[in-house]
Structures are given as C-alpha cells and as structure tokens.
Design an enzyme around this catalytic site. Structure first.
Site, PDB file in Angstrom:
ATOM      1  N   ARG A  93       0.841  -1.214   0.000  1.00 23.42           N
ATOM      2  CA  ARG A  93       0.000   0.000   0.000  1.00 23.42           C
ATOM      3  C   ARG A  93       0.875   1.264   0.000  1.00 23.42           C
ATOM      4  NH1 ARG A  93      -3.098  -3.702  -0.461  1.00 23.42           N
ATOM      5  NH2 ARG A  93      -5.147  -3.889   0.510  1.00 23.42           N
ATOM      6  N   SER A 134     -10.423  -1.266   4.190  1.00 25.99           N
ATOM      7  CA  SER A 134      -9.597  -1.555   5.371  1.00 25.99           C
ATOM      8  C   SER A 134      -9.171  -0.252   6.017  1.00 25.99           C
ATOM      9  CB  SER A 134      -8.333  -2.306   4.964  1.00 25.99           C
ATOM     10  OG  SER A 134      -8.646  -3.510   4.335  1.00 25.99           O
ATOM     11  N   GLU A 184      -4.562   2.575   7.515  1.00 32.10           N
ATOM     12  CA  GLU A 184      -4.257   2.425   6.094  1.00 32.10           C
ATOM     13  C   GLU A 184      -4.935   3.582   5.348  1.00 32.10           C
ATOM     14  OE1 GLU A 184      -5.033   0.649   2.078  1.00 32.10           O
ATOM     15  OE2 GLU A 184      -6.562   0.644   3.616  1.00 32.10           O
TER      16      GLU A 184
HETATM   17  N1  EPU Z   1      -9.795 -12.041   9.926  1.00 38.07           N
HETATM   18  C1  EPU Z   1     -10.443 -12.214  11.122  1.00 38.07           C
HETATM   19  N2  EPU Z   1     -11.423 -11.346  11.490  1.00 38.07           N
HETATM   20  C2  EPU Z   1     -11.778 -10.318  10.712  1.00 38.07           C
HETATM   21  C3  EPU Z   1     -11.085 -10.091   9.491  1.00 38.07           C
HETATM   22  C4  EPU Z   1     -10.094 -10.974   9.123  1.00 38.07           C
HETATM   23  O1  EPU Z   1     -10.170 -13.168  11.874  1.00 38.07           O
HETATM   24  O2  EPU Z   1     -12.671  -9.570  11.104  1.00 38.07           O
HETATM   25  C5  EPU Z   1      -8.774 -13.005   9.501  1.00 38.07           C
HETATM   26  C6  EPU Z   1      -9.263 -13.810   8.293  1.00 38.07           C
HETATM   27  O3  EPU Z   1      -9.970 -14.927   8.675  1.00 38.07           O
HETATM   28  C7  EPU Z   1      -7.979 -14.178   7.604  1.00 38.07           C
HETATM   29  C8  EPU Z   1      -7.085 -13.019   7.901  1.00 38.07           C
HETATM   30  O4  EPU Z   1      -7.646 -12.324   9.015  1.00 38.07           O
HETATM   31  O5  EPU Z   1      -7.413 -15.313   8.179  1.00 38.07           O
HETATM   32  C9  EPU Z   1      -6.918 -12.096   6.705  1.00 38.07           C
HETATM   33  O6  EPU Z   1      -8.194 -11.635   6.259  1.00 38.07           O
HETATM   34  P1  EPU Z   1      -8.509 -11.371   4.707  1.00 38.07           P
HETATM   35  O7  EPU Z   1      -7.969 -12.445   3.877  1.00 38.07           O
HETATM   36  O8  EPU Z   1      -9.946 -11.021   4.584  1.00 38.07           O
HETATM   37  O9  EPU Z   1      -7.639 -10.134   4.338  1.00 38.07           O
HETATM   38  P2  EPU Z   1      -7.332  -8.832   5.163  1.00 38.07           P
HETATM   39  O10 EPU Z   1      -5.955  -8.888   5.640  1.00 38.07           O
HETATM   40  O11 EPU Z   1      -8.387  -8.621   6.168  1.00 38.07           O
HETATM   41  C10 EPU Z   1      -6.506  -7.591   2.987  1.00 38.07           C
HETATM   42  C11 EPU Z   1      -6.611  -6.198   2.414  1.00 38.07           C
HETATM   43  C12 EPU Z   1      -7.960  -5.983   1.735  1.00 38.07           C
HETATM   44  C13 EPU Z   1      -8.110  -7.037   0.649  1.00 38.07           C
HETATM   45  C14 EPU Z   1      -8.005  -8.434   1.324  1.00 38.07           C
HETATM   46  C15 EPU Z   1      -8.086  -9.553   0.334  1.00 38.07           C
HETATM   47  C16 EPU Z   1      -5.226  -4.783   3.803  1.00 38.07           C
HETATM   48  C17 EPU Z   1      -5.155  -3.722   4.817  1.00 38.07           C
HETATM   49  N3  EPU Z   1      -6.439  -5.211   3.442  1.00 38.07           N
HETATM   50  O12 EPU Z   1      -7.477  -7.688   4.028  1.00 38.07           O
HETATM   51  O13 EPU Z   1      -7.911  -4.704   1.096  1.00 38.07           O
HETATM   52  O14 EPU Z   1      -9.346  -6.903  -0.009  1.00 38.07           O
HETATM   53  O15 EPU Z   1      -6.719  -8.533   1.991  1.00 38.07           O
HETATM   54  O16 EPU Z   1      -6.901  -9.633  -0.377  1.00 38.07           O
HETATM   55  O17 EPU Z   1      -4.180  -5.222   3.324  1.00 38.07           O
HETATM   56  C18 EPU Z   1      -8.462  -2.386   1.327  1.00 38.07           C
HETATM   57  O18 EPU Z   1      -7.269  -2.153   1.175  1.00 38.07           O
HETATM   58  O19 EPU Z   1      -9.291  -1.460   1.542  1.00 38.07           O
HETATM   59  C19 EPU Z   1      -8.917  -3.782   1.329  1.00 38.07           C
HETATM   60  C20 EPU Z   1     -10.179  -4.107   1.541  1.00 38.07           C
END
Ligand code: EPU
Length: 598
Positions: A168, A242, A339
């Site tokens: 990012r 996010s 972020e």
């Molecule tokens: N998780 C939880 N609880 C939650 C959310 C997530 O336990 O409330 C756990 C999930 O189960 C998973 C892990 O955290 O094991 C990661 O979650 P996820 O794969 O949904 O990805 P993320 O890290 O929450 C990132 C990006 C998103 C992007 C997703 C999918 C960042 C800050 N966010 O989210 O980007 O869509 O991966 O690739 O890197 C954005 O930048 O606005 C955004 C939505």
C-alpha cells in the site's frame, strides 16, 4: 470554458469520498486535460492555498472541512496497445473508475487485474496506493506512470521500479508526494482469457469447484462475491475499506511477544525475518467486533473496516480508531497504523519540556524561581509532541523524556525529529525503546547528529543489538523539505554559536530551539506560520542562545499570529510576572501547555 468555470468555492465534496461523512472544501476544481490543469495552477486560489489531489476518495477520512484547494482528475479514456502475442499495454486516464478498467480488461481478454475487481477508487490512485487484494497488487502490472511535475511544469514518466512500490505504498506517498499529479497509468497485461493468479485462499479451490480452469470472468465474479460478503458496499454503508494496515513486525517480536500473549495469533512469513499479522484477526480476537462509538462501528463481517452506520462524525471514527489502537497495543503489544489517509490539517502541539539544559529548578539553587510553587516554573528539558494528519511526531528526546511521556499519556510516536546532538536534546533517546518494540523508530537528523549518535549509542546500531535496545531507521536530512508518511516537513537551519541546529516547520507551525542567529533565507521559510515556538533563554544576552529581546526581534520580523518562548532558564524570572510583561501575541511556554493550530 474559462478557468473561473473550473474553480468552485465552499464546495460540499462528501460525494467524492466513500465514508459518507459531510465535508466541504474551500476550493474545488476538476480538470479533463493538462491544459486545464495548467490554467488552474496559474490562479491565485490554487497558488495561495494548500493543495490536496484526490482520486475516488475511497481511502480518505477528512477530520474536518478542508481549508485549502482540492483537485480531482477527470482525465478519462482507456487505450490498448498490443505489443506482441504475450503483452498488451493498457493505458487508463487517472480519472477512470477502477472497476470500469477491470471490467474492460476482463471483457477484452486481458489478464492481470481480475483479482482486483470490485475495489472502489480510480486508476490514478492505483499507482499511488498500490491497491491490492486476493494475492495481486497493482504494482505487479503497472508498467509506467505518467505524471505532471508541479516543479518543472513538465510531463514525466515513472517506470515501475522508479515508483518504489511497497505494501500500500509508493514514492508518491513519500518524497514525490505533492510534487506530481498522476495523469495516466500504463498497465502491462497478458492477452489470455484464463486466469493465472489463483494462489490466494478462497481462489485456490476455484478450479475444482468449477470443474474447469477459471476464466477472467470467473475470477472477477468470485472476487466480487467474496468482497460483497465481507466489505460494505460504499453506496449503502460508508467506509474506506480496510481502515488499518496489516502490521509487519520482526519474526522475533512475533515469537517472543505476540505468541507469548496469544499462541493462536496467525501470521504470514515475509522475507528478511519479518512477519505480517492480519489486523482484522487481532481486532476480532481483542473483542472489538461490532464495537461502536457515535455511529462509527467495527464492521462485524470484517473487523479491519470502520463503518459509518449512518450518522458518524469524523471525530467518532477517529475516536474508535484510537480505541482500537490502544486496545491492540495493550493486548498484543502491536501498534496498528491506519491504512486510510487521514486528512487533518489541525495541528495539536504539546510542550513536553520548556526548560534549558539544566532544567528549572536547578538542583541546589535557592532563587525565587527555583523555589516557586507555580507549576509553570517547573521546566523539564525542551521537547515537543506534534500531532497532525494522524501522525504523532516527537521533536527532540530530552533526558526527561520518560517522565514527559508518562505525564502526557502518550501511547505512540510515529517518528522522532532531532534538532541537534547536545545532551539535553538527545539524552532520552534510550527511553524511545518502548516505541521501538514492533518497528525501528524513524529518526530524522543531520548527518553530523547521526554520526555523533552512532558513536555515543553504538549499542543501538549494532548488527545484532542486545534484545530490547531501541532500534532506529535513520533518515539524514539537509536543507531540503522531506516527507513523513506524506506529511511535508521543512527544515530550518539556525545557528547556536557555530553549531547548525535544525528547526522544523510543519504546515502553519514552526519549532525552533537553541538559536542565536538565523540568516534571511532561512527566516523566509518561516513566513506565514501562525504559531512559532522559539527559544529565549533569559533577558541578559548569551553567546549561543537568543535573549528575550533577540527572540522578539525575530518574531516581529516573521509576524506569526502567536509566539511562545521556550528553552528558558531560571534567570528569566517568575512565569506569572514575565508572561504578563510580554507583548500581546507572545507568551512564555510552560510544560504540558497544549496548543491547537487550525
Ligand atoms: N480475519 C479475522 N477477522 C476479521 C477479518 C479478518 O479473523 O474480522 C482473519 C481472516 O480470517 C484471515 C485473515 O484475518 O485469516 C486475513 O483476512 P482477509 O484475507 O480477509 O484479508 P485482510 O488482511 O483482512 C486484505 C486487504 C484488503 C483485501 C483483502 C483480500 C489490507 C489492509 N487489506 O485484508 O484490502 O481486499 O486482503 O486480499 O491489506 C483495502 O485495502 O481497503 C482492502 C479491503
């Protein structure tokens, strides 16, 4: 159309953001081509105001109305240039909606961006923010970024490498921030209807589920379906996706601190012995799911998101953000970083210390100031905290830092700026270790200061430091402005007898300590500041510090709305008396004094 038709005053720009929180800009203009952009840049409205260029506004939180000039690109158009059977270049105007670009590529059988389906925002911002999702980042496909250089007034191209993309992150958030406007982005794609990036969790089993190799359409539709189950639709529920970044911490810290507190904490291994921890998981497991503050909510389906359930104010969102950061810090020892770009032109300054090198009272002294019971006559060694744009910056680490930090209740410091190497300004550096647990503390200083600290605090700079010592990310500065997470800082050189000292200007605020002289060129950099903090040791002249009269002479030249004197010794006299004798716009600083600069 004249340029006057392009510039609008006091504009409600709420619809240019996705949080659904009412916000106005003092000036707002959109341009469809470089000619219009140049015409806008020639106007006094543009030249006399702070300028913010926005994209789709899907990653912004305005803390208050924007007292400046907001620009938005309407450069449209998607063009395709087929190089050979394996490469197609697609060039999109900065104002093209990201989802339109992804749909275009999927429709035209151009592989690469399909995993990034459904992300709100515009093509221009994809290069600044390096948007990412489901195992792909924009940087994997950006070939070139065409920009307008505000300094040279020329169009320049950045190659992928020159953009210095990170998580990012890009050069456009650091040293190039504010200098370039993105005009067009060129993506390098592959002519192919079958998707290839299927390594991210939910996409791994897609081929099996479908019974055939997933097409670009399949991936696009699957990604949109997953996003819809987790992320709020900004047309219905306001948010900026996010809100926090997934923290990246040293593997050792993860093992020794985080796992010790919760052995279940997940992680992804990264190069260089670093690990990434999902912030959404931390927030959920800290019990914050659904936590609300005045209409702002930790979105229950994805805890990384702060949602506006209808009537949230920016203050409520910021308040919830602080609550999350403090809770996660307490439970896991990790400080989360937003972020979202927080646009907060208000500057909050806290005087941590207002005393000279010996402090006041001086040990063993029985003068009336040293014996005074007025808390304003108790001066620890000089340093200040500056909070703005979501960042907390420390200027100087005085030997009283530990006490000052505890007294102010400070939970986090994003970066430290040093004015010079004298002990009363750096003696507390070791106390920064609390803030270096999960990161190297960024420290900005002159080369000579850095050299000095490497010698004096060599234990902090060793290749394998003793566990727990503070560790630093050293940035050597000179006279050129620099950026901390996009915030512009202007160094101002003053002389402390023959030692150069760096003062700092941040927006309409400037802090200068230990000055005896300042040349005209440097003094010019202070023009227009609203609040100036400047050193004045006492009434009697001193060989290396301003006296009260010398400080007042500089203040009268700069003409800030208000000025505060700092780095004061007991010879100044009692605060109560001296403060009343000063001109109306000049006051004595004192420890714990808080200032708000709008
Ligand atoms: N998780 C939880 N609880 C939650 C959310 C997530 O336990 O409330 C756990 C999930 O189960 C998973 C892990 O955290 O094991 C990661 O979650 P996820 O794969 O949904 O990805 P993320 O890290 O929450 C990132 C990006 C998103 C992007 C997703 C999918 C960042 C800050 N966010 O989210 O980007 O869509 O991966 O690739 O890197 C954005 O930048 O606005 C955004 C939505």
């Amino acid at each position: 159309m004249t340029v006057d038709d392009l510039i609008h005053k006091d504009v409600d720009i709420t619809s240019y953001t996705t949080f659904g929180i009412k916000v106005k800009a003092k000036y707002f203009a959109e341009y469809s081509n470089v000619r219009q952009l140049e015409a806008i840049m020639r106007t006094p409205e543009y030249q006399q105001n702070e300028v913010l260029h926005i994209g789709g506004g899907s990653n912004l939180l305005f803390a208050n109305d924007y007292n400046g000039f907001v620009l938005h690109s309407r450069i449209e158009g998607i063009t395709e240039y087929r190089k050979n059977d394996t490469t197609v270049y697609v060039i999109a105007g900065a104002g093209v909606k990201w989802t339109d670009l992804v749909d275009y590529c999927v429709e035209h059988g151009l592989a690469g961006l399909e995993n990034l389906a459904g992300i709100p925002g515009e093509a221009g911002a994809s290069a600044i923010q390096n948007v990412g999702a489901y195992g792909v980042e924009a940087k994997d496909h950006i070939f070139k970024v065409e920009c307008y250089d505000r300094l040279s007034h020329k169009i320049v191209n950045f190659t992928n490498e020159e953009c210095r993309f990170g998580y990012r992150d890009s050069i456009f958030k650091h040293e190039a921030k504010g200098r370039y406007f993105v005009l067009r982005v060129c993506y390098k794609l592959t002519p192919c209807t079958i998707a290839s990036d299927l390594n991210y969790g939910p996409l791994k089993s897609l081929a099996e589920q479908l019974g055939h190799a997933p097409t670009l359409h399949d991936v696009r539709n699957t990604v949109i379906a997953i996003r819809n189950t987790k992320l709020p639709d900004p047309r219905i529920i306001g948010s900026a996706g996010s809100f926090f970044k997934n923290p990246i911490v040293p593997a050792k810290f993860y093992k020794n601190i985080v796992l010790a507190r919760d052995p279940e904490t997940p992680h992804y291994e990264l190069p260089d012995e670093m690990v990434k921890i999902p912030a959404g998981w931390l927030i959920e497991h800290a019990g914050l799911k659904g936590c609300r503050l005045g209409g702002a909510e930790i979105y229950p389906k994805q805890c990384l998101v702060i949602a506006n359930t209808g009537n949230a104010s920016a203050a409520a969102v910021m308040g919830l953000c602080t609550h999350v950061r403090e809770t996660i810090l307490q439970k896991y020892g990790i400080l989360l970083h937003p972020e979202v770009n927080i646009i907060d032109t208000d500057i909050h300054v806290e005087i941590l210390g207002s005393g000279t090198s010996k402090g006041v009272p001086e040990p063993g002294c029985a003068c009336e100031v040293c014996l005074s019971s007025d808390s304003r006559d108790k001066r620890t060694r000089a340093s200040v905290l500056v909070r703005t744009h979501g960042l907390t910056l420390l200027i100087d680490a005085s030997p009283d830092l530990r006490y000052q930090i505890l007294r102010s209740g400070t939970k986090d410091i994003d970066a430290t700026l040093l004015t010079h190497q004298h002990y009363d300004h750096v003696g507390g550096i070791d106390d920064l270790r609390t803030f270096c647990m999960d990161k190297d503390m960024p420290v900005y200083m002159r080369h000579a200061v850095s050299e000095d600290l490497h010698r004096r605090l060599d234990y902090c700079f060793r290749k394998h430091p003793y566990p727990g010592v503070p560790t630093f990310d050293v940035h050597e500065i000179d006279k050129a402005p620099f950026y901390i997470e996009g915030l512009k800082i202007i160094p101002i050189t003053v002389m402390h007898a023959d030692l150069p000292i760096v003062g700092y200007r941040i927006g309409n605020f400037a802090y200068i300590t230990d000055a005896k002289t300042i040349d005209d060129e440097e003094a010019d950099k202070l023009k227009g500041v609203k609040t100036l903090i400047i050193n004045a040791l006492r009434h009697r002249p001193h060989f290396s510090h301003f006296s009260v009269d010398e400080a007042i002479a500089l203040i009268n030249k700069i003409k800030p709305q208000e000025a505060y004197l700092t780095h004061i010794c007991h010879d100044m006299g009692l605060h109560e008396i001296i403060d009343r004798q000063l001109p109306d716009n000049i006051k004595l600083a004192y420890d714990s004094l808080k200032l708000l600069i709008k």
